[in-house]
Design an enzyme around this catalytic site. Structure first.
Site, PDB file in Angstrom:
ATOM      1  N   GLU A   1       0.830  -1.206   0.000  1.00  0.00           N
ATOM      2  CA  GLU A   1       0.000   0.000   0.000  1.00  0.00           C
ATOM      3  C   GLU A   1       0.866   1.259   0.000  1.00  0.00           C
ATOM      4  O   GLU A   1       0.568   2.243  -0.690  1.00  0.00           O
ATOM      5  CB  GLU A   1      -0.905   0.024   1.241  1.00  0.00           C
TER       6      GLU A   1
ATOM      7  N   CYS B   1      -0.388   0.351   7.738  1.00  0.00           N
ATOM      8  CA  CYS B   1      -0.882   0.952   6.490  1.00  0.00           C
ATOM      9  C   CYS B   1      -2.261   1.582   6.642  1.00  0.00           C
ATOM     10  O   CYS B   1      -2.542   2.599   6.013  1.00  0.00           O
ATOM     11  CB  CYS B   1      -0.960  -0.107   5.394  1.00  0.00           C
TER      12      CYS B   1
ATOM     13  N   TRP C   1      14.195 -40.543 -10.632  1.00  0.00           N
ATOM     14  CA  TRP C   1      13.819 -40.417 -12.046  1.00  0.00           C
ATOM     15  C   TRP C   1      12.575 -41.219 -12.421  1.00  0.00           C
ATOM     16  O   TRP C   1      12.490 -41.779 -13.483  1.00  0.00           O
ATOM     17  CB  TRP C   1      14.962 -40.802 -12.992  1.00  0.00           C
TER      18      TRP C   1
ATOM     19  N   ASP D   1      19.182 -41.184  -0.926  1.00  0.00           N
ATOM     20  CA  ASP D   1      19.381 -40.314  -2.103  1.00  0.00           C
ATOM     21  C   ASP D   1      20.365 -39.173  -1.849  1.00  0.00           C
ATOM     22  O   ASP D   1      20.802 -38.523  -2.798  1.00  0.00           O
ATOM     23  CB  ASP D   1      18.037 -39.707  -2.541  1.00  0.00           C
TER      24      ASP D   1
HETATM   25 ZN   LIG Z   1       0.723  -2.904   5.878  1.00  0.00          ZN
END
Ligand SMILES: [Zn+2]
Length: 394
Positions: free
Chosen positions: A69, A101, A191, A221
């Site tokens: 924002e 915000c 594979w 592995d």
């Molecule tokens: Zn914020």
């Protein structure tokens, strides 16, 4: 779900117009830029429009950096007169690493703010909306039945899971044959799927906060469990479930640091950069739910599991599998091969763990990518978002 609450009914029942839908989709697209980097924060995008024209856009890149924002507001010199603001998540109203915000948006006085989902955090949910409404700004919140809400939830599914359930969203990646087998009885499992599936799996790793495997896979592995083939500035955390602390310090997944979850007590020293957690359950195994709670407390939103049938089966039996990404190869391994889950059989088909099909995608080389979601997990998260706002305003 307490849908009878007046505030929530008012908050989520407003219709979404085609114009609003278009800009919310744009906000979601912007938010996706933070797919690999925003963690532990949510992925957020913001679009500001006046008279049908975009005057500001932004997305949140990483924790500690500006919120979407704020970036969008800077582009129009904080002049939001007669403007509509679109965000995929309720603007924050609480002090974090950056100033909140919602008060800044309220002070800039836009005509409207359109929000795809409320903040799932029970302690702050609904506060951003209330603050904007108190300032006389028209606020529209998309209802949970709308596809935009569902897309917004999917984009931040791990963040929502951590806020609502105090555990990460757990995604299980499996490569299997047509007959659901993951390894030959000799143990050979690499594979099974083709090149495209293997590259696609690196996208799954890149968006994950952590990759989880078991000691069987690690020893057989010796995978690195790093992101390759996809550009990202961030590597996910590696986590090994190793009940008896059998791992050797030379395992490749330990390079650069890792966490080992064990049922043993924590040794003074294990391996360089490796943290050992002691999480025994009552039967002497690693308490997987406890492990998930611990990861959640550390800000891990999404966990990708790349494990063998034992750990996959234990996670399934514990009810912790939220999503399965299956790469199905057109091969048949037959009866003696190993299946996906080493888990107890249900007594009736109705009692079997059941998933909902979300997506099927042929990969073009014979393999198919199939995504299944846990229906209960999805419902829990949607209910959690609504409950969080309801509890706040009850
Ligand atoms: Zn914020």
């Amino acid at each position: 779900m307490r849908l009878s609450n007046g505030w929530v009914r008012q908050a989520v029942s407003e219709a979404v117009s085609a114009v609003d839908r278009r800009w919310l989709v744009r906000a979601l697209t912007l938010a996706e830029n933070g797919l690999f980097t925003a963690t532990p924060n949510p992925r957020v995008g913001c679009v500001i429009c006046r008279s049908g024209r975009v005057i500001g856009e932004g997305w949140h890149r990483a924790a500690g950096e500006a919120h979407a924002e704020i970036i969008a507001m800077r582009q129009c010199d904080n002049n939001l007169r007669d403007a509509d603001v679109y965000v995929n998540l309720e603007p924050c109203a609480h002090e974090g690493r950056t100033p909140p915000c919602a008060p800044l948006l309220a002070a800039a006085r836009p005509a409207r703010v359109v929000i795809a989902t409320l903040d799932p955090n029970p302690t702050v949910s609904g506060k951003g909306v209330a603050l904007l409404r108190d300032a006389g700004i028209d606020v529209v919140v998309v209802p949970p039945s709308d596809i935009i809400f569902q897309q917004a939830l999917a984009l931040n599914i791990g963040f929502v899971s951590r806020m609502v359930r105090k555990r990460p969203w757990l995604q299980l990646k499996i490569a299997a044959t047509l007959d659901g087998k993951t390894a030959l009885s000799s143990g050979l499992s690499r594979w099974i799927s083709g090149e495209r599936a293997r590259i696609d799996a690196h996208y799954l790793r890149a968006r994950s906060c952590a990759i989880l495997t078991g000691i069987g896979t690690a020893q057989a592995d010796d995978p690195q469990l790093t992101v390759r083939h996809v550009h990202t500035p961030r590597q996910p955390q590696r986590i090994l479930v190793d009940r008896h602390l059998q791992a050797t310090s030379t395992l490749r997944l330990f390079a650069g640091g890792a966490i080992v979850a064990s049922a043993q007590s924590v040794p003074d020293f294990f391996a360089d950069g490796v943290e050992v957690l002691s999480l025994p359950d009552s039967s002497g195994r690693v308490d997987l739910l406890q492990l998930m709670c611990e990861l959640s407390a550390r800000g891990i939103n999404e966990v990708l599991v790349e494990a063998g049938r034992r750990l996959s089966g234990a996670l399934l039996a514990a009810g912790l599998v939220d999503e399965i990404v299956l790469y199905q190869a057109p091969r048949v391994f037959g009866d003696s091969a190993f299946s996906m889950f080493d888990a107890p059989a249900p007594s009736t088909p109705a009692e079997a763990p059941t998933f909902a099909l979300r997506q099927i995608e042929p990969l073009g080389d014979g393999d198919i990518k199939i995504i299944y979601d846990s229906l209960t997990a999805q419902q829990q998260l949607t209910a959690g978002i609504i409950d969080a706002a309801t509890a706040k305003n009850a």
